[in-house]
Design an enzyme around this catalytic site. Sequence first.
Site, mmCIF file in Angstrom:
data_model
loop_
_atom_site.group_PDB
_atom_site.id
_atom_site.type_symbol
_atom_site.label_atom_id
_atom_site.label_comp_id
_atom_site.label_asym_id
_atom_site.label_seq_id
_atom_site.Cartn_x
_atom_site.Cartn_y
_atom_site.Cartn_z
ATOM 1 N N GLU A 1 0.844 -1.196 0.000
ATOM 2 C CA GLU A 1 0.000 0.000 0.000
ATOM 3 C C GLU A 1 0.879 1.245 0.000
ATOM 4 O O GLU A 1 0.504 2.287 0.532
ATOM 5 C CB GLU A 1 -0.997 0.012 1.167
ATOM 6 C CG GLU A 1 -2.050 -1.060 1.103
ATOM 7 C CD GLU A 1 -1.493 -2.457 1.369
ATOM 8 O OE1 GLU A 1 -1.607 -3.315 0.471
ATOM 9 O OE2 GLU A 1 -0.938 -2.690 2.469
ATOM 10 N N GLU B 1 2.331 -13.557 5.280
ATOM 11 C CA GLU B 1 1.520 -12.409 5.686
ATOM 12 C C GLU B 1 0.215 -12.957 6.248
ATOM 13 O O GLU B 1 -0.678 -13.358 5.501
ATOM 14 C CB GLU B 1 1.227 -11.478 4.508
ATOM 15 C CG GLU B 1 2.413 -10.693 3.996
ATOM 16 C CD GLU B 1 2.029 -9.700 2.908
ATOM 17 O OE1 GLU B 1 0.809 -9.427 2.734
ATOM 18 O OE2 GLU B 1 2.938 -9.202 2.219
ATOM 19 N N GLU C 1 4.590 -11.417 -4.103
ATOM 20 C CA GLU C 1 3.285 -11.800 -4.669
ATOM 21 C C GLU C 1 3.274 -11.672 -6.197
ATOM 22 O O GLU C 1 2.333 -11.158 -6.797
ATOM 23 C CB GLU C 1 2.155 -10.989 -4.043
ATOM 24 C CG GLU C 1 1.903 -11.337 -2.594
ATOM 25 C CD GLU C 1 0.651 -10.709 -2.030
ATOM 26 O OE1 GLU C 1 0.071 -11.289 -1.089
ATOM 27 O OE2 GLU C 1 0.236 -9.640 -2.506
#
Length: 590
Positions: free
Chosen positions: A103, A238, A162
Amino acid sequence: MPAVPPALTLSDDGFLLHGEPFRILSGALHYFRTHPDQWADRLRKARLLGLNTVETYVPWNLHQPAPGTLDLDGLLDLPRFLELAHAEGLRVLLRPGPYICAEWEGGGLPSWLTAQPALRPRSRDPRFTAAVDAYLDLLLPPLAPHMAARGGPVIAVQVENEYGAYGDDTAYLAQLADALRTRGVEELLFTCDQADKSKLAAGSLPGVLATGTFGGRIADSLEVLRTHQESGPLMCAEFWIGWFDHWGEPHHIRAADDAAADLDTLLSAGASVNIYMFHGGTNFGFTAGANHDHAYTPAVTSYDYDAVLTECGDPGPKYAAFRDVIARHAAVPDEPVPEPSPKLPPTDVTLTDSANALVCAEFLSPGERFTDPPTMERLGQAYGFVLYGTELPALGDRVLRFTGGVGDRAQVFVNGAPAGVLERERHEDTLHVRSPEYGARLDVLVENMGRANYGPRIGDPKGITGPVTLDGEPLENWTCHPLPLDRLPELPFRGTDTPVAGPSFHRGTFTVDTPADAFLALPGWTKGVAWINGFNLGRYWSRGPQRRLYVPAPVLRPGTNELVLLELHAATTRTVRLTDEPDLGWTDEG
């Protein structure tokens, strides 16, 4: 390949650290989202929770603001952070990217790189991989003493992040792994992907540990991970215990008992874990990223994440709940739960001085002339604002159109008077304006609200991103003032008690006896940016959900302190308040 076995190795069903069984009990703690003077406090609280490891990303865009540079100062002193972790007896999982998501602005990829025409980020595009190599050449040598191979705390290093949600080029991942190895990284390498069969397949690298990211459906997620990887440790890299917030959306929370129950299930299965987030911290300055699915949605300043520690580092409801769970599976220090930090007594601050921001543009940067309005990247600028100006060659009511849209929020002025606002998230590109005279001044103040940090839009341009027309005819001959606002110079402030009208800078002072954590409340103010003693606290916006900005104690000093606001619109007051409680806004529950 490493000449000696790494400190952390794999057994059939777990980890070995120097040959002894080791379960990773980690928590995410991003050094760049926490004031450096508070790192030791957060690390101590991680150890007291029962964690033996912390995890952090490494933001390329901050560490390398321009090609050939490396910034390891202050908030970016990663070697010091690693030293403090080691002193606390904690191991470290290092996630250098190059892409981090998080983010974070642009997912950590520097805008000077992604702005190159037709560059393909996160690929074997030679321009991208050459830039990655040049960055690692600078980054890794200062980190080498902190690797476990040399007695340091870093026991594992992640390859990409990811990637299976973005691409499927195994050769690209192999090239990144080789880039780490050839630069002396001997520690265990790992990848992480969402616990989805196709994403794990696309984002894994043969011979490299695959880990999963998930926040629920623990048994199912572990089964997917085990199906993908038949032996070795199961690890949730995570374990999402909260979530991030966007402007205009509810504040996300997750009940402590629900998250603790899933943590217990995860540990009972014998898995290792990285709690995301142990401590979220703050997107100080202009570092918050954005998502772009059906619409552009920028993230708020707070990265509280409903984490184990709150944004100001206090133990939240999950601290005691998680400590109880961890104690069932591992030794927990026989020390009390940390107390909340001291808070500053509520203090009102009156902003007595003001300076018109459109006028101040001349003080902040020299004007540059262009036939067509350039993007922020073309101006060599990463963050902040750009003020564009030209003349309207017509009289009366007209239609102003930004054919390429704006990145991301444009305030339009005619002869200094507000004419409207265009927002990318609302898909707006057209505005009615009234020109009072031939040659009326058109000013457009464009704010970068954060580059996309996830998905195919990474590297999205900022500023005015295409030609501008007036009733279909191109507007040309623009003067541009880059306003990165990475530091505030002396501005022509003048004392005033008139109503606040923006865009304007406003300044006030206040006195502190003993510095302590605080929260800046701005009721009656609309949208802007706040600085205390030159430290950029981040954006505020009455749209919410976040209603107060975190002020770290180390930003304050005994005696006189200075507060500066850039208010972009207007306020009903000239006063703000430093208070002792956060306010992250409304939730889905109301």
